[in-house]
Design a protein around this motif. Structure first.
Motif, PDB file in Angstrom:
ATOM      1  N   ARG A  73       1.394 109.737 -45.390  1.00 12.43           N
ATOM      2  CA  ARG A  73       1.872 108.690 -44.789  1.00 12.43           C
ATOM      3  C   ARG A  73       2.635 107.687 -45.435  1.00 12.43           C
ATOM      4  NH1 ARG A  73      -2.685 105.338 -42.916  1.00 12.43           N
ATOM      5  NH2 ARG A  73      -0.976 104.423 -41.367  1.00 12.43           N
ATOM      6  N   LEU A  74       3.753 107.173 -44.883  1.00  5.23           N
ATOM      7  CA  LEU A  74       4.725 106.220 -45.345  1.00  5.23           C
ATOM      8  C   LEU A  74       4.764 104.726 -44.236  1.00  5.23           C
ATOM      9  CD1 LEU A  74       5.994 108.752 -47.038  1.00  5.23           C
ATOM     10  CD2 LEU A  74       7.844 107.264 -47.302  1.00  5.23           C
ATOM     11  N   PHE A  75       4.185 103.843 -44.859  1.00  8.57           N
ATOM     12  CA  PHE A  75       4.293 102.805 -43.829  1.00  8.57           C
ATOM     13  C   PHE A  75       4.306 101.376 -44.785  1.00  8.57           C
ATOM     14  CE2 PHE A  75      -0.295 103.722 -45.146  1.00  8.57           C
ATOM     15  CZ  PHE A  75      -0.669 102.416 -45.169  1.00  8.57           C
ATOM     16  N   VAL A  76       4.830 100.394 -43.880  1.00  8.03           N
ATOM     17  CA  VAL A  76       5.087  99.052 -44.609  1.00  8.03           C
ATOM     18  C   VAL A  76       3.973  98.047 -43.934  1.00  8.03           C
ATOM     19  CG1 VAL A  76       6.785  97.532 -44.728  1.00  8.03           C
ATOM     20  CG2 VAL A  76       7.469  99.795 -44.586  1.00  8.03           C
ATOM     21  N   VAL A  77       3.666  97.142 -45.045  1.00  9.79           N
ATOM     22  CA  VAL A  77       3.119  96.069 -44.627  1.00  9.79           C
ATOM     23  C   VAL A  77       3.943  94.689 -44.855  1.00  9.79           C
ATOM     24  CG1 VAL A  77       0.919  94.794 -45.275  1.00  9.79           C
ATOM     25  CG2 VAL A  77       0.901  97.185 -45.271  1.00  9.79           C
ATOM     26  N   GLY A  78       3.841  93.999 -44.167  1.00  7.45           N
ATOM     27  CA  GLY A  78       4.646  92.688 -44.474  1.00  7.45           C
ATOM     28  C   GLY A  78       4.051  91.583 -45.084  1.00  7.45           C
ATOM     29  N   GLY A  79       4.326  90.775 -45.944  1.00  8.73           N
ATOM     30  CA  GLY A  79       3.753  89.723 -46.677  1.00  8.73           C
ATOM     31  C   GLY A  79       3.665  88.360 -45.953  1.00  8.73           C
ATOM     32  N   LYS A  80       2.769  87.657 -45.869  1.00 10.00           N
ATOM     33  CA  LYS A  80       2.478  86.653 -45.326  1.00 10.00           C
ATOM     34  C   LYS A  80       2.314  85.121 -46.362  1.00 10.00           C
ATOM     35  CE  LYS A  80       0.233  88.922 -41.537  1.00 10.00           C
ATOM     36  NZ  LYS A  80      -1.202  89.068 -40.740  1.00 10.00           N
ATOM     37  N   GLY A  81       2.728  84.037 -45.724  1.00  8.97           N
ATOM     38  CA  GLY A  81       2.505  82.965 -46.912  1.00  8.97           C
ATOM     39  C   GLY A  81       3.345  82.903 -47.908  1.00  8.97           C
ATOM     40  N   ARG A  82       2.497  82.764 -48.985  1.00 14.15           N
ATOM     41  CA  ARG A  82       3.192  82.685 -50.573  1.00 14.15           C
ATOM     42  C   ARG A  82       3.005  83.857 -51.194  1.00 14.15           C
ATOM     43  NH1 ARG A  82       1.764  76.830 -52.667  1.00 14.15           N
ATOM     44  NH2 ARG A  82       2.394  75.560 -51.099  1.00 14.15           N
ATOM     45  N   SER A  83       2.495  85.054 -50.274  1.00 11.49           N
ATOM     46  CA  SER A  83       2.399  86.454 -51.061  1.00 11.49           C
ATOM     47  C   SER A  83       3.748  86.913 -51.177  1.00 11.49           C
ATOM     48  CB  SER A  83       1.466  87.311 -50.136  1.00 11.49           C
ATOM     49  OG  SER A  83       2.105  87.302 -48.903  1.00 11.49           O
ATOM     50  N   PRO A  84       3.542  87.865 -52.282  1.00  8.97           N
ATOM     51  CA  PRO A  84       5.277  88.440 -52.233  1.00  8.97           C
ATOM     52  C   PRO A  84       5.477  89.230 -50.742  1.00  8.97           C
ATOM     53  CG  PRO A  84       3.539  89.005 -53.856  1.00  8.97           C
ATOM     54  CD  PRO A  84       2.774  88.333 -52.818  1.00  8.97           C
ATOM     55  N   GLY A  85       6.743  89.860 -51.029  1.00  4.93           N
ATOM     56  CA  GLY A  85       7.629  90.463 -50.094  1.00  4.93           C
ATOM     57  C   GLY A  85       6.780  91.603 -49.478  1.00  4.93           C
ATOM     58  N   LEU A  86       7.669  92.603 -48.932  1.00  3.52           N
ATOM     59  CA  LEU A  86       7.146  93.795 -48.266  1.00  3.52           C
ATOM     60  C   LEU A  86       6.527  94.500 -49.237  1.00  3.52           C
ATOM     61  CD1 LEU A  86      10.269  94.511 -45.827  1.00  3.52           C
ATOM     62  CD2 LEU A  86       8.210  93.426 -45.353  1.00  3.52           C
ATOM     63  N   GLU A  87       5.496  95.252 -48.670  1.00  9.91           N
ATOM     64  CA  GLU A  87       4.837  96.534 -49.512  1.00  9.91           C
ATOM     65  C   GLU A  87       4.971  97.673 -48.749  1.00  9.91           C
ATOM     66  OE1 GLU A  87       0.909  93.806 -51.168  1.00  9.91           O
ATOM     67  OE2 GLU A  87       0.832  95.338 -49.575  1.00  9.91           O
ATOM     68  N   LEU A  88       5.411  98.984 -49.537  1.00  9.46           N
ATOM     69  CA  LEU A  88       5.735  99.963 -49.073  1.00  9.46           C
ATOM     70  C   LEU A  88       4.534 100.830 -49.496  1.00  9.46           C
ATOM     71  CD1 LEU A  88       7.102 102.309 -47.561  1.00  9.46           C
ATOM     72  CD2 LEU A  88       8.404 102.695 -49.798  1.00  9.46           C
ATOM     73  N   HIS A  89       3.439 101.388 -48.808  1.00 14.31           N
ATOM     74  CA  HIS A  89       2.548 102.293 -49.099  1.00 14.31           C
ATOM     75  C   HIS A  89       2.793 103.889 -48.959  1.00 14.31           C
ATOM     76  CE1 HIS A  89      -0.644  98.803 -48.514  1.00 14.31           C
ATOM     77  NE2 HIS A  89       0.440  98.336 -48.454  1.00 14.31           N
ATOM     78  N   VAL A  90       2.347 104.619 -49.860  1.00 14.22           N
ATOM     79  CA  VAL A  90       2.636 106.033 -49.852  1.00 14.22           C
ATOM     80  C   VAL A  90       1.124 106.552 -49.944  1.00 14.22           C
ATOM     81  CG1 VAL A  90       3.643 108.082 -50.906  1.00 14.22           C
ATOM     82  CG2 VAL A  90       4.751 105.957 -51.068  1.00 14.22           C
ATOM     83  N   GLN A  91       0.616 107.272 -48.957  1.00 15.99           N
ATOM     84  CA  GLN A  91      -0.700 107.608 -48.898  1.00 15.99           C
ATOM     85  C   GLN A  91      -1.071 109.080 -48.499  1.00 15.99           C
ATOM     86  OE1 GLN A  91      -3.052 105.166 -46.236  1.00 15.99           O
ATOM     87  NE2 GLN A  91      -5.215 106.040 -46.601  1.00 15.99           N
ATOM     88  N   ASP A  92      -1.846 109.700 -49.167  1.00 18.43           N
ATOM     89  CA  ASP A  92      -2.099 111.132 -48.734  1.00 18.43           C
ATOM     90  C   ASP A  92      -3.591 111.206 -48.277  1.00 18.43           C
ATOM     91  OD1 ASP A  92      -3.605 112.536 -51.203  1.00 18.43           O
ATOM     92  OD2 ASP A  92      -1.570 111.585 -51.998  1.00 18.43           O
TER      93      ASP A  92
END
Length: 570
Positions: free
Chosen positions: A477-496
């Motif tokens: 799986r490849l999916f993106v998690v968006g940052g919120k507030g003062r957290s860093p930017g987008l996160e790309l997750h690579v999971q098996d």
């Protein structure tokens, strides 16, 4: 007595003076009771010598008030004040005793009050001496009544009163001595405990390792400054560990340790400053931009047997510096070998590969083909290792143009499936939800990352995923998690859906030349992280809870590679 009093602690000396003040208050109460008894008595004492009895009681009340004022105003010469007061008590009680008719009046019980006070506040010898004088006085008064007044015999009654007073003095003195010793011991222990607590607070405040105290239910009760910085906590307020999503790996490891005490050590990655529940809680948000804290966690139970409570301590050690130091040492030695490897290995390797290609044209037997393939594969492997080593000495310069992540991922996933001849659906890409989960990062999820560098990083991660995944639908799986507030930017997750990486392997995962595969070089993940750092991003392996809940409502925890991109406008 004075030396003994000076040897006591200040708290114990205050107790002696308070006891003397209590003795004065009791004396006033007794004087008032005697005067009240005189006012209601129509026979007995009043009939014997009412005028004398009233004067004695009034004098006793005046002395009691004077002694109370003296003790409150002058805290000096404790033994002198005590003996003076006891002497006056005995004298006035003896006058009342004689005026009321001796032992038959029942006033002998009044002797118990000053003698008990003397037994508590003075040495045993003085208390027994005073009790002996009182006993001899009562016996003398009884003999005088028999000889002079020809009254009925009260000698036995007076003797019994005297013996009882002596016994009471002895018992009260021993009990008081034991209580005074216990109070003194408690005071000394209190001082020692206070000093020990001060030392503990000083040590915990200056320790570089974090310390967290919590109960078996996961309730956090205390933590030193190092732990607060590592976990992004504020103050010493109690809270449940499960209440903060960023601390979920720590909560899971703690529960595993409670279930199996053999799991006393674990290696975790905590990202407290990306947790919306912790935003605006501490000033570290405005100063610290760390993306993760790599912690070595050790659990230990607190010995609280018989106290009715259970506590545990978590020791936290930030191993990020250790990891960086280990990599620097390896890179330093590796840099000295790069030049020789390029010349001494690459040229002979090219000759072997060329000779193998020529042999393959003349030898077409099955055995020869298989042997030539083995040689060719190993030549390619060694050549790849040489290329990886040479890349370590080159600082790749990224291009700063924004990259539309949605289109890039869709193209890369399709190409990867075709290249590896994977069945459709094995690589699942969440492209539709990317724009909605981008957190305002821009259309298509724009990130600041060189396209060629990101391609190399993702191919490395996907190749590892193919190696360990089950091969079923959506096993990668490849999916993106968006940052919120003062957290860093987008996160790309690579999971098996493979077995995952253990915390022990995670500790060395991004070190150069570290590999658990016989076919790997141990440089792929290290190079991938370096490329991410060159693009102001971060690559890490994290243990996260899945967003989708299971049938029983619980969420499964699994490991995955996470690329945290820098904000496009940062």
């Amino acid at each position: 007595m004075t030396a003994r009093l000076q040897a006591l602690t200040a708290a114990s000396r205050d107790t002696f003076w308070r006891s003397l003040q209590t003795l004065n208050a009791t004396r006033v109460v007794i004087a008032l009771v005697l005067l009240a008894y005189l006012s209601v008595d129509s026979r007995g004492l009043r009939g014997q010598a009412p005028y004398f009895y009233a004067q004695a009681c009034a004098a006793y009340l005046a002395l009691a008030l004077g002694f109370a004022v003296l003790t409150a105003k002058l805290r000096r010469r404790f033994l002198g004040q005590l003996l003076l007061q006891i002497a006056c008590d005995l004298a006035l009680i003896s006058l009342l005793y004689l005026g009321a008719g001796g032992a038959r009046s029942g006033l002998a019980i009044l002797y118990l009050f000053p003698l008990a006070g003397l037994a508590i506040l003075a040495p045993l010898v003085l208390a027994l001496f005073a009790a002996s004088l009182v006993a001899l006085f009562m016996l003398g008064a009884a003999l005088w009544q028999i000889a002079v007044l020809d009254a009925d015999s009260t000698l036995l009654q007076a003797g019994l009163f005297g013996a009882a007073l002596l016994a009471a003095v002895l018992v009260v003195n021993r009990m008081a001595a034991k209580l005074i010793g216990q109070e003194e011991l408690a005071a000394r222990r209190g001082v020692e405990i206070g000093v020990q607590q001060s030392v503990n607070r000083l040590v915990m405040a200056h320790m570089s390792d974090g310390i967290v105290v919590l109960g078996t239910d996961g309730q956090v009760y205390a933590g030193n400054p190092a732990a607060q910085q590592m976990l992004g906590l504020a103050g010493d307020s109690a809270f449940p560990l499960d209440a903060l999503p960023a601390l979920a790996p720590l909560a899971r490891a703690y529960r595993d340790w409670l279930a199996d005490p053999a799991l006393a050590t674990a290696f975790l990655t905590i990202k407290p400053y990306t947790d919306p529940a912790l935003q605006e809680v501490t000033a570290a948000w405005s100063a610290r931009r760390d993306l993760a804290a790599h912690l070595k966690v050790r659990f230990a139970p607190v010995e609280t047997e018989g106290l009715g409570v259970e506590r545990s301590v978590i020791f936290l050690q930030d191993v990020t510096a250790i990891e960086n130091q280990a990599q620097d040492l390896k890179l330093a030695s590796m840099g000295r070998l790069t030049a020789s490897i390029a010349h001494e290995v690459r040229n002979p390797l090219s000759a072997i590969g060329h000779a193998t290609a020529l042999l393959s044209e003349d030898l077409d037997g099955p055995v020869h083909t298989r042997l030539l393939k083995i040689v060719g594969d190993n030549v390619a492997r060694v050549n790849r290792m040489v290329e990886d080593i040479l890349q370590l000495s080159r600082k790749a310069q990224p291009h700063s143009e924004p990259l539309a992540l949605a289109g890039f991922l869709a193209e890369l996933a399709a190409e990867f499936q075709d290249t590896h001849a994977l069945a459709p659906g094995i690589v699942q890409l969440d492209v539709e939800a990317l724009a909605a989960r981008a957190g305002g990062a821009g259309e298509g999820g724009q990130v600041r990352f060189d396209a060629l560098h990101l391609r190399e990083v993702l191919l490395n991660l996907l190749n590892n995923a193919v190696r360990y995944a089950s091969g079923g639908p959506a096993s990668i799986r490849l999916f993106v998690v968006g940052g919120k507030g003062r957290s860093p930017g987008l996160e790309l997750h690579v999971q098996d859906d493979g077995p995952g990486i253990t915390p022990e392997v995670r500790l060395h995962l991004f070190e150069p030349f570290y590999t658990t595969s016989s076919k790997g070089t141990g440089l792929g993940l290290y190079l991938a992280r370096e490329l991410c750092l060159n693009n102001e991003a971060m690559l890490d392996y994290e243990y996260r809870f899945d967003t989708a809940a299971q049938a029983d409502g619980s969420r499964k925890s699994s490991g995955r590679f996470v690329i945290t991109f820098a904000r496009p406008g940062a």
